[in-house]
Write a protein that holds these residues in place. Structure first.
Motif, PDB file in Angstrom:
ATOM      1  N   LYS A 158       4.328  17.226  -9.814  1.00  0.00           N
ATOM      2  CA  LYS A 158       3.815  16.656 -11.065  1.00  0.00           C
ATOM      3  C   LYS A 158       3.161  15.293 -10.863  1.00  0.00           C
ATOM      4  N   GLU A 159       3.159  14.836  -9.599  1.00  0.00           N
ATOM      5  CA  GLU A 159       2.537  13.565  -9.204  1.00  0.00           C
ATOM      6  C   GLU A 159       3.290  12.342  -9.722  1.00  0.00           C
ATOM      7  N   HIS A 160       4.603  12.497  -9.971  1.00  0.00           N
ATOM      8  CA  HIS A 160       5.407  11.319 -10.289  1.00  0.00           C
ATOM      9  C   HIS A 160       5.595  10.472  -9.030  1.00  0.00           C
ATOM     10  N   PHE A 161       5.755  11.142  -7.887  1.00  0.00           N
ATOM     11  CA  PHE A 161       5.771  10.497  -6.581  1.00  0.00           C
ATOM     12  C   PHE A 161       4.728  11.196  -5.708  1.00  0.00           C
ATOM     13  N   ASP A 162       4.370  10.570  -4.588  1.00  0.00           N
ATOM     14  CA  ASP A 162       3.319  11.149  -3.753  1.00  0.00           C
ATOM     15  C   ASP A 162       3.845  12.055  -2.646  1.00  0.00           C
TER      16      ASP A 162
ATOM     17  N   PRO B  58       7.595   7.450   9.841  1.00  0.00           N
ATOM     18  CA  PRO B  58       6.324   6.730  10.091  1.00  0.00           C
ATOM     19  C   PRO B  58       5.098   7.627   9.977  1.00  0.00           C
ATOM     20  N   MET B  59       5.260   8.924  10.310  1.00  0.00           N
ATOM     21  CA  MET B  59       4.113   9.826  10.182  1.00  0.00           C
ATOM     22  C   MET B  59       3.723   9.991   8.716  1.00  0.00           C
ATOM     23  N   ALA B  60       4.707  10.068   7.837  1.00  0.00           N
ATOM     24  CA  ALA B  60       4.431  10.163   6.395  1.00  0.00           C
ATOM     25  C   ALA B  60       3.731   8.906   5.890  1.00  0.00           C
ATOM     26  N   VAL B  61       4.137   7.755   6.429  1.00  0.00           N
ATOM     27  CA  VAL B  61       3.488   6.501   6.048  1.00  0.00           C
ATOM     28  C   VAL B  61       2.037   6.492   6.526  1.00  0.00           C
ATOM     29  N   ILE B  62       1.811   6.978   7.739  1.00  0.00           N
ATOM     30  CA  ILE B  62       0.437   7.040   8.272  1.00  0.00           C
ATOM     31  C   ILE B  62      -0.431   7.937   7.391  1.00  0.00           C
ATOM     32  N   HIS B  63       0.112   9.095   7.001  1.00  0.00           N
ATOM     33  CA  HIS B  63      -0.630   9.991   6.107  1.00  0.00           C
ATOM     34  C   HIS B  63      -0.947   9.293   4.777  1.00  0.00           C
ATOM     35  N   ALA B  64       0.020   8.583   4.248  1.00  0.00           N
ATOM     36  CA  ALA B  64      -0.177   7.884   2.980  1.00  0.00           C
ATOM     37  C   ALA B  64      -1.280   6.837   3.102  1.00  0.00           C
ATOM     38  N   LEU B  65      -1.289   6.115   4.206  1.00  0.00           N
ATOM     39  CA  LEU B  65      -2.323   5.101   4.420  1.00  0.00           C
ATOM     40  C   LEU B  65      -3.700   5.735   4.571  1.00  0.00           C
ATOM     41  N   ARG B  66      -3.758   6.888   5.232  1.00  0.00           N
ATOM     42  CA  ARG B  66      -5.036   7.591   5.345  1.00  0.00           C
ATOM     43  C   ARG B  66      -5.544   8.025   3.978  1.00  0.00           C
TER      44      ARG B  66
ATOM     45  N   GLN C 171       0.840  -1.194   0.000  1.00  0.00           N
ATOM     46  CA  GLN C 171       0.000   0.000   0.000  1.00  0.00           C
ATOM     47  C   GLN C 171       0.880   1.251   0.000  1.00  0.00           C
ATOM     48  N   VAL C 172       2.051   1.123   0.589  1.00  0.00           N
ATOM     49  CA  VAL C 172       3.022   2.220   0.602  1.00  0.00           C
ATOM     50  C   VAL C 172       4.373   1.674   0.155  1.00  0.00           C
ATOM     51  N   LEU C 173       4.927   2.301  -0.880  1.00  0.00           N
ATOM     52  CA  LEU C 173       6.253   1.943  -1.383  1.00  0.00           C
ATOM     53  C   LEU C 173       7.227   3.045  -0.990  1.00  0.00           C
TER      54      LEU C 173
ATOM     55  N   ILE D 233       1.534  -3.269 -11.215  1.00  0.00           N
ATOM     56  CA  ILE D 233       1.703  -2.007 -10.498  1.00  0.00           C
ATOM     57  C   ILE D 233       0.661  -0.967 -10.870  1.00  0.00           C
ATOM     58  N   HIS D 234       0.284  -0.898 -12.168  1.00  0.00           N
ATOM     59  CA  HIS D 234      -0.684   0.108 -12.597  1.00  0.00           C
ATOM     60  C   HIS D 234      -2.076  -0.181 -12.052  1.00  0.00           C
ATOM     61  N   ALA D 235      -2.319  -1.438 -11.665  1.00  0.00           N
ATOM     62  CA  ALA D 235      -3.644  -1.816 -11.166  1.00  0.00           C
ATOM     63  C   ALA D 235      -3.702  -1.854  -9.645  1.00  0.00           C
ATOM     64  N   LEU D 236      -2.563  -1.664  -9.006  1.00  0.00           N
ATOM     65  CA  LEU D 236      -2.507  -1.773  -7.547  1.00  0.00           C
ATOM     66  C   LEU D 236      -2.465  -0.374  -6.922  1.00  0.00           C
ATOM     67  N   PRO D 237      -3.503   0.026  -6.210  1.00  0.00           N
ATOM     68  CA  PRO D 237      -3.474   1.323  -5.538  1.00  0.00           C
ATOM     69  C   PRO D 237      -2.364   1.366  -4.492  1.00  0.00           C
ATOM     70  N   HIS D 238      -1.521   2.385  -4.552  1.00  0.00           N
ATOM     71  CA  HIS D 238      -0.450   2.520  -3.570  1.00  0.00           C
ATOM     72  C   HIS D 238       0.044   3.955  -3.555  1.00  0.00           C
ATOM     73  N   ARG D 239       0.777   4.301  -2.521  1.00  0.00           N
ATOM     74  CA  ARG D 239       1.411   5.615  -2.416  1.00  0.00           C
ATOM     75  C   ARG D 239       2.914   5.412  -2.385  1.00  0.00           C
ATOM     76  N   THR D 240       3.628   6.325  -3.045  1.00  0.00           N
ATOM     77  CA  THR D 240       5.081   6.214  -3.158  1.00  0.00           C
ATOM     78  C   THR D 240       5.756   7.359  -2.412  1.00  0.00           C
ATOM     79  N   LEU D 241       6.604   7.009  -1.433  1.00  0.00           N
ATOM     80  CA  LEU D 241       7.373   7.993  -0.670  1.00  0.00           C
ATOM     81  C   LEU D 241       8.840   7.855  -1.062  1.00  0.00           C
ATOM     82  N   ILE D 242       9.498   8.980  -1.289  1.00  0.00           N
ATOM     83  CA  ILE D 242      10.900   8.941  -1.688  1.00  0.00           C
ATOM     84  C   ILE D 242      11.742   9.615  -0.610  1.00  0.00           C
TER      85      ILE D 242
END
Length: 387
Positions: free
Chosen positions: A101-105, A121-129, A50-52, A76-85
């Motif tokens: 540009k929404e290349h990453f979240d 971890p806070m960024a991951v929590i936001h991504a999951l929300r 869910q979070v990469l 990957i294109h069919a799997l909803p997920h958020r990407t943190l770099i």
């Protein structure tokens, strides 16, 4: 602890991946790592994160890894997920631009490690929300706007039906009047024949004046009253038709308000083409429709954009630098929530095999280069339901 959240940490350095995993382990139970380049696709498709988290020490490595996933993975294109770099201070501006540009979240200034370790971890929590909100059932704003545009003609349709109903009632009244006149004339003719002795072999009239009075009574009391009753039966229908506008005034007002709100929601069109000139050309042609255009320069970039935004229409070039337009369309159509999005292929080639393969992939229509302005506008209007 978040027991159900699936997180994947990708890096080419085992120690870095282990460090990030350790920082997340207190908050998240299901954290996997992917550190072998040859197994990046397998790791992603096995974990279905869910979070990469891209924990590479340079931006170039992170981009290369993520683009590789889109080129090689069929999931990957069919799997909803958020990407943190995770980035360093020298890459912050570039990472910011890519996230915009929404290349990453999202991005985290991580290298070298700072004291703000809870930020990860806070960024991951936001991504999951965000994932939870995005996955909520119910129609999107644009889907509601499309339906609002479709019912925008309700007012004019009601007016047309009222006018047509009024004409039918008027015609019915005229028909009743004409029928009454014709029956009266027929009785008069019959009376004259009897009074003149033309039917003496059939009927003999002894009291001509009494017979004439009886004919008049028949016309007035028997036939006339029935026609009057028929006309009175039609009158409520006339009153009802006249009251339609007043009766439906609140609903019509609501439709007008809904139409006003729908006009503020612009249809989203994804343009997939690696030619900057085509971007400008299509932008100029479509400007009058007041659309929101999203530009993708490759199949990989298009699939990434589709993961974040659901367009109302896709204009897809066949020849793309990485994944061709046909394969990109095929992958798009394999995603349940995107399957209904119409795709118009834009191609400089009109060979039969290109057309056949595009249709098999799920394309809805074609536009051949050089693009004809009127043809393109007509097709776009049709698929978006724009008058």
């Amino acid at each position: 602890m978040n027991h159900d959240a699936r997180i994947l940490v990708a890096s080419d350095i085992i120690a870095d991946a282990g460090l990030v995993r350790k920082l997340l382990s207190e908050e998240f139970e299901n954290v996997a790592v992917s550190t072998e380049p040859d197994r990046s696709v397998q790791d992603f498709e096995r974990c279905k994160p869910q979070v990469l988290i891209l924990a590479f020490d340079t931006l170039e490595k992170a981009e290369r890894y993520y683009l590789g996933l889109y080129r090689l993975s069929t999931l990957i294109h069919a799997l909803p997920h958020r990407t943190l770099i995770l980035c360093n201070k020298d890459d912050v501006r570039r990472v910011y631009a890519l996230c915009k540009k929404e290349h990453f979240d999202d991005y985290i200034l991580f290298w070298p490690m700072t004291h703000d370790t809870p930020r990860l971890p806070m960024a991951v929590i936001h991504a999951l929300r965000q994932m939870t909100d995005a996955g909520a059932d119910g129609p999107t704003v644009r889907e509601l706007a499309v339906q609002a545009r479709r019912i925008a003609e309700l007012e004019s349709q009601l007016a047309r039906y009222a006018t047509t109903g009024g004409l039918h009632v008027e015609l019915a009244n005229r028909s009743l009047q004409q029928a009454g006149q014709e029956i009266g004339a027929a009785l008069e003719g019959f009376s004259r024949k009897l009074s003149g002795g033309e039917l003496r072999d059939v009927v003999e009239i002894k009291d001509h004046s009494g017979f004439q009075r009886e004919i008049e009574r028949l016309k007035m009391d028997e036939i006339g009253k029935r026609f009057e009753a028929a006309a009175e039966a039609v009158e409520p229908l006339t009153l009802w038709i006249d009251s339609i506008e007043e009766e439906f005034a609140p609903q019509v007002a609501a439709v007008r308000e809904l139409q006003t709100l729908a006009a503020q929601v612009r249809p989203v069109v994804l343009v997939v083409d690696d030619d900057e000139f085509q971007h400008k050309l299509l932008g100029r042609i479509l400007a009058e429709l007041e659309l929101e255009l999203i530009i993708a320069t490759s199949g990989t970039e298009a699939l990434g954009a589709l993961r974040r935004r659901r367009p109302d229409l896709v204009l897809m070039d066949v020849n793309l630098p990485d994944i061709d337009g046909i394969e990109t369309t095929r992958r798009l159509k394999s995603v349940g929530q995107l399957a209904a999005v119409p795709v118009i292929m834009i191609t400089g080639r009109s060979e039969k095999n290109v057309v056949v393969e595009s249709l098999k992939a799920g394309a809805a229509d074609f536009v051949v280069k050089p693009v004809d302005r009127d043809v393109l506008l007509s097709k776009v209007r049709s698929f978006l339901g724009i008058a």
